[in-house]
Enzyme design. Sequence first.
Site, PDB file in Angstrom:
ATOM      1  N   SER A  68       0.831  -1.193   0.000  1.00  0.00           N
ATOM      2  CA  SER A  68       0.000   0.000   0.000  1.00  0.00           C
ATOM      3  C   SER A  68       0.872   1.251   0.000  1.00  0.00           C
ATOM      4  O   SER A  68       1.804   1.356  -0.798  1.00  0.00           O
ATOM      5  CB  SER A  68      -0.969  -0.049   1.184  1.00  0.00           C
ATOM      6  OG  SER A  68      -2.039   0.858   1.010  1.00  0.00           O
ATOM      7  N   ASP A 180      -5.039  -3.934  -2.907  1.00  0.00           N
ATOM      8  CA  ASP A 180      -4.144  -3.476  -1.845  1.00  0.00           C
ATOM      9  C   ASP A 180      -3.390  -4.619  -1.165  1.00  0.00           C
ATOM     10  O   ASP A 180      -3.985  -5.604  -0.726  1.00  0.00           O
ATOM     11  CB  ASP A 180      -4.972  -2.718  -0.807  1.00  0.00           C
ATOM     12  CG  ASP A 180      -4.125  -1.856   0.094  1.00  0.00           C
ATOM     13  OD1 ASP A 180      -3.317  -2.405   0.864  1.00  0.00           O
ATOM     14  OD2 ASP A 180      -4.262  -0.624   0.039  1.00  0.00           O
TER      15      ASP A 180
END
Length: 305
Positions: A68, A180
């Site tokens: 991320s 993610d």
Amino acid sequence: MSELHGPYPEFINGSVSAKELRYPAFPRGGAGVAVALGGGFSRGFAHLGVLEVLEQEQIPVAAIIGASIGSLLGAAYAEGIPVQTLRELGREVRIRDFIRPRHSHPAPRTKDGIGQFVSDWFRSRCGEELPIPTAIVATDLVSGAPHIFTRGPLDVAIRASCAFPGLFKPVEHEGRMLADGCIVAPVPTEVAARMTADCVLGVMVDAHRSKTTPPNSIVQVFSKALMAAQKPASPSWMTKADVLLEPEVHHIDWHDFSCVDEAYAAGKDSMRRALPVLRELLALRSGHKFAAGIPGHAQPWGVSR
């Protein structure tokens, strides 16, 4: 592009050890620290404070592994973009600037803010070109397994790793739907442990001490649900870090980029307080190369707050 993929649900609950997983051929780091940087959007700027202290203390960063926001800032640091520049850019961020209005294909005409940032600021176009060995972790939404980038287009890898459900569309890459990296690796210490380095330093900025106010958007619903699902898995990745930092950033809203400098300062403070233990650990594992300045015996280090 090197990757880890396949049906590994056991990776999430920790019932399979790192040695049993099929990892890609990583670019090996040298002596120093493999730094594992987790997600947290604006809170992730604490990562820059950690990296800057390591630089100031002349402790080599042997490898960077990011998920991320940790992938974006980690790769930017590996590229050589100054920390001060990244902080200045961070202050100007608005979440709406990074959201792709339509779909996430790698074509230049559909670049979102993250892809544009990579194009504008990175000399390296592929992961293998970065001066510091770097691995970027995303999640394969079909298999539920980590998808680890060590080579290939950086903009695709970083966009995939940052594609938080409800905020970004998944990134389509080589027939896979990627999202993610924090879904499967809140802090990618499992991957960092496979790099050749003297120790693994994990930095956790989006942990379970977030604000307790009710969610007021679909993105916050996704975020809180994800954190709840990750709690049982936490001990698995936590045990892979030799030193695990938790900078004091839990009070910062994930979307509040006006607090970039506050997050950065928290990262610096957390890293500085951990230096005695990190130096001692490096001395033990690397023939006392970093032994100078150790103030006696340090206590075992777990989480720094």
